[in-house]
Motif scaffolding. Structure first.
Motif, PDB file in Angstrom:
ATOM      1  N   ALA A   1      10.839   0.439 -27.422  1.00 62.47           N
ATOM      2  CA  ALA A   1      12.180   0.978 -27.643  1.00 62.47           C
ATOM      3  C   ALA A   1      12.264   1.707 -28.970  1.00 62.47           C
ATOM      4  N   GLY A   2      12.873   2.875 -28.975  1.00 59.94           N
ATOM      5  CA  GLY A   2      13.108   3.632 -30.196  1.00 59.94           C
ATOM      6  C   GLY A   2      14.546   3.472 -30.624  1.00 59.94           C
ATOM      7  N   PRO A   3      15.142   4.489 -31.255  1.00 58.04           N
ATOM      8  CA  PRO A   3      16.520   4.361 -31.714  1.00 58.04           C
ATOM      9  C   PRO A   3      17.518   4.279 -30.566  1.00 58.04           C
ATOM     10  N   MET A   4      17.128   4.718 -29.381  1.00 55.01           N
ATOM     11  CA  MET A   4      18.025   4.615 -28.232  1.00 55.01           C
ATOM     12  C   MET A   4      17.547   3.513 -27.311  1.00 55.01           C
ATOM     13  N   GLY A   5      18.468   3.009 -26.485  1.00 57.37           N
ATOM     14  CA  GLY A   5      18.095   2.038 -25.485  1.00 57.37           C
ATOM     15  C   GLY A   5      17.823   2.719 -24.165  1.00 57.37           C
ATOM     16  N   SER A   6      17.660   1.943 -23.130  1.00 54.18           N
ATOM     17  CA  SER A   6      17.453   2.492 -21.796  1.00 54.18           C
ATOM     18  C   SER A   6      17.984   1.498 -20.776  1.00 54.18           C
ATOM     19  N   ARG A   7      18.298   2.015 -19.588  1.00 59.61           N
ATOM     20  CA  ARG A   7      18.881   1.157 -18.561  1.00 59.61           C
ATOM     21  C   ARG A   7      18.634   1.766 -17.189  1.00 59.61           C
ATOM     22  N   PHE A   8      18.378   0.880 -16.206  1.00 65.68           N
ATOM     23  CA  PHE A   8      18.213   1.323 -14.831  1.00 65.68           C
ATOM     24  C   PHE A   8      19.568   1.422 -14.139  1.00 65.68           C
ATOM     25  N   TYR A   9      19.695   2.456 -13.301  1.00 67.21           N
ATOM     26  CA  TYR A   9      20.892   2.626 -12.487  1.00 67.21           C
ATOM     27  C   TYR A   9      20.449   2.846 -11.039  1.00 67.21           C
ATOM     28  N   GLY A  10      21.277   2.403 -10.107  1.00 68.58           N
ATOM     29  CA  GLY A  10      20.991   2.619  -8.689  1.00 68.58           C
ATOM     30  C   GLY A  10      20.091   1.540  -8.118  1.00 68.58           C
ATOM     31  N   HIS A  11      20.028   1.520  -6.789  1.00 70.49           N
ATOM     32  CA  HIS A  11      19.223   0.525  -6.083  1.00 70.49           C
ATOM     33  C   HIS A  11      19.124   1.008  -4.638  1.00 70.49           C
ATOM     34  N   ARG A  12      18.031   1.719  -4.324  1.00 76.31           N
ATOM     35  CA  ARG A  12      17.928   2.324  -3.000  1.00 76.31           C
ATOM     36  C   ARG A  12      16.496   2.246  -2.492  1.00 76.31           C
ATOM     37  N   ASP A  13      16.298   2.656  -1.244  1.00 73.20           N
ATOM     38  CA  ASP A  13      14.974   2.689  -0.612  1.00 73.20           C
ATOM     39  C   ASP A  13      14.236   1.353  -0.776  1.00 73.20           C
ATOM     40  N   VAL A  14      14.912   0.273  -0.389  1.00 77.92           N
ATOM     41  CA  VAL A  14      14.287  -1.043  -0.485  1.00 77.92           C
ATOM     42  C   VAL A  14      13.135  -1.142   0.519  1.00 77.92           C
ATOM     43  N   CYS A  15      11.971  -1.535   0.045  1.00 81.20           N
ATOM     44  CA  CYS A  15      10.784  -1.621   0.900  1.00 81.20           C
ATOM     45  C   CYS A  15      10.766  -2.960   1.634  1.00 81.20           C
ATOM     46  N   GLU A  16      10.571  -2.922   2.951  1.00 82.24           N
ATOM     47  CA  GLU A  16      10.531  -4.149   3.731  1.00 82.24           C
ATOM     48  C   GLU A  16       9.240  -4.924   3.516  1.00 82.24           C
ATOM     49  N   ASN A  17       8.194  -4.253   3.035  1.00 84.34           N
ATOM     50  CA  ASN A  17       6.899  -4.916   2.866  1.00 84.34           C
ATOM     51  C   ASN A  17       6.810  -5.711   1.569  1.00 84.34           C
ATOM     52  N   CYS A  18       7.204  -5.088   0.451  1.00 84.54           N
ATOM     53  CA  CYS A  18       7.039  -5.742  -0.852  1.00 84.54           C
ATOM     54  C   CYS A  18       8.362  -6.029  -1.554  1.00 84.54           C
ATOM     55  N   GLY A  19       9.477  -5.523  -1.025  1.00 85.81           N
ATOM     56  CA  GLY A  19      10.775  -5.807  -1.617  1.00 85.81           C
ATOM     57  C   GLY A  19      11.140  -4.945  -2.806  1.00 85.81           C
ATOM     58  N   SER A  20      10.302  -3.975  -3.149  1.00 90.87           N
ATOM     59  CA  SER A  20      10.617  -3.107  -4.288  1.00 90.87           C
ATOM     60  C   SER A  20      11.729  -2.130  -3.909  1.00 90.87           C
ATOM     61  N   SER A  21      12.424  -1.625  -4.907  1.00 89.14           N
ATOM     62  CA  SER A  21      13.466  -0.623  -4.677  1.00 89.14           C
ATOM     63  C   SER A  21      13.348   0.465  -5.722  1.00 89.14           C
ATOM     64  N   VAL A  22      13.880   1.638  -5.403  1.00 90.32           N
ATOM     65  CA  VAL A  22      13.836   2.768  -6.317  1.00 90.32           C
ATOM     66  C   VAL A  22      15.077   2.744  -7.211  1.00 90.32           C
ATOM     67  N   ARG A  23      14.851   2.819  -8.522  1.00 89.75           N
ATOM     68  CA  ARG A  23      15.951   2.863  -9.473  1.00 89.75           C
ATOM     69  C   ARG A  23      15.688   3.996 -10.463  1.00 89.75           C
ATOM     70  N   THR A  24      16.753   4.519 -11.043  1.00 88.53           N
ATOM     71  CA  THR A  24      16.637   5.633 -11.987  1.00 88.53           C
ATOM     72  C   THR A  24      16.829   5.111 -13.405  1.00 88.53           C
ATOM     73  N   LEU A  25      15.883   5.440 -14.266  1.00 87.75           N
ATOM     74  CA  LEU A  25      15.942   4.994 -15.661  1.00 87.75           C
ATOM     75  C   LEU A  25      16.542   6.098 -16.526  1.00 87.75           C
TER      76      LEU A  25
ATOM     77  N   ALA B   1       0.803  -1.221   0.000  1.00 86.18           N
ATOM     78  CA  ALA B   1       0.000   0.000   0.000  1.00 86.18           C
ATOM     79  C   ALA B   1       0.840   1.278   0.000  1.00 86.18           C
ATOM     80  N   PRO B   2       1.862   1.419   0.873  1.00 93.50           N
ATOM     81  CA  PRO B   2       2.646   2.660   0.852  1.00 93.50           C
ATOM     82  C   PRO B   2       3.356   2.896  -0.477  1.00 93.50           C
ATOM     83  N   CYS B   3       3.902   1.828  -1.077  1.00 90.89           N
ATOM     84  CA  CYS B   3       4.601   1.987  -2.366  1.00 90.89           C
ATOM     85  C   CYS B   3       3.611   2.325  -3.480  1.00 90.89           C
ATOM     86  N   THR B   4       2.410   1.770  -3.393  1.00 89.57           N
ATOM     87  CA  THR B   4       1.376   2.095  -4.375  1.00 89.57           C
ATOM     88  C   THR B   4       0.984   3.565  -4.268  1.00 89.57           C
TER      89      THR B   4
END
Length: 311
Positions: A27-51, A13-16
């Protein structure tokens, strides 16, 4: 399941509450990639990453921050992290023309639909909402607030009864209209956005979604006329699913046919035209010969004399 877990599966619920539904763009002519791994949620295990958008694996521009839950291998589900702005001006509730047609809300069938819905029986409510929608669209615009509320109930009913393909088709049509009429942060808009994500999680990815919608369109074509709104709506969803799969040529062909069959002047037509324009931009960005040729033909349908418009 405790209160912390009552978010949008698999997010708690809080992450939602601090994010919004999101699906990765084709995907267009460029690709994309996630960087970082922070603010891991103890409830659902999700983490914040920057695309970031990347060229030759090097980050060149920031797309945004996302909550990510890996689902195995390179696959994941994600939600875009949002900070809701402090609204100094409260957006007024849009005015409906239903005040001139009180018989629509007083209709026994519509009243029965509301009773079933309040009793948590969406399957029994659905046919009554579908009938009520037919009656509303005879006298109200498709994007009238009162019509949109019943359209949303139809879509939610389809989702609740596991008719995922047609639910996705409805939600994809509805979400831009709800955003335009009620605003992006209205509870109805958010409900539609969240429901689209939920339906797609149940289907299992763009390929599965495209196959499901292809089967639905084939069934439509066996029983309905080519310009029937259901056929057009389902084919539009198929086109968008093909676009998400990277099948650009097939997506352009499907969406071009949708715009050809769309009803001139109907509010739904604006949504279909926007989807085709997006597909054209992707094709032109990729630069592949056949896709560019199809995009050129699609542009002629969008701009040619007699083309359906959103006006």
């Amino acid at each position: 399941m405790n209160e912390e877990r009552r978010g949008v599966y698999p997010f708690c619920a809080p992450c939602t509450a601090s994010s919004e539904a999101w699906a990765a763009e084709t995907a267009g002519p460029m690709g994309s990639r996630f960087y970082g791994h922070r603010d891991v949620c103890e409830n659902c295990g999700s983490s914040v990453r920057t695309l970031y958008n990347t060229v030759l694996w090097l980050p060149v521009s920031k797309v945004g921050q996302f909550r990510i839950i890996p689902t195995g291998g390179r696959t994941y589900v994600g939600r875009k992290v949002v900070t809701l702005p402090v609204q100094t001006v409260v957006r007024r509730e849009p005015v409906s023309a239903i005040a001139r047609h009180p018989e629509l809300d007083a209709d026994p069938g519509y009243q029965q639909a509301e009773v079933y819905w309040d009793d948590h029986e969406p399957g029994r409510a659905l046919p009554f909402y579908q009938s009520a929608l037919t009656e509303r669209e005879k006298v109200l615009a498709a994007d009238d607030p009162a019509t949109l509320r019943v359209r949303l109930r139809v879509a939610q009913g389809l989702l609740a009864t596991r008719n995922y393909g047609r639910a996705i088709a409805w939600f994809e049509l509805l979400t831009p209209q709800l955003t335009q009429v009620f605003g992006p942060h209205h509870e109805l808009t958010r409900a539609a956005t969240e429901a689209t994500t939920g339906a797609r999680l149940m289907v299992g990815g763009p390929r599965s979604e495209a196959q499901l919608l292809a089967d639905i369109v084939a069934a439509d074509e066996d029983s309905l006329l080519a310009r029937d709104p259901q056929v057009v709506r389902d084919r539009a969803a198929l086109g968008r699913a093909l676009l998400a799969c990277g099948d650009i040529s097939e997506a352009l062909e499907a969406l071009t046919q949708v715009v050809r069959d769309a009803t001139p002047g109907h509010p739904d037509t604006a949504v279909y035209r926007a989807a085709l324009a997006e597909a054209c931009e992707i094709a032109e960005g990729r630069g592949k010969k056949r896709e560019v040729q199809l995009a050129e033909a699609a542009r002629r349908v969008l701009t040619g004399e007699g083309a359906p418009t959103s006006m």
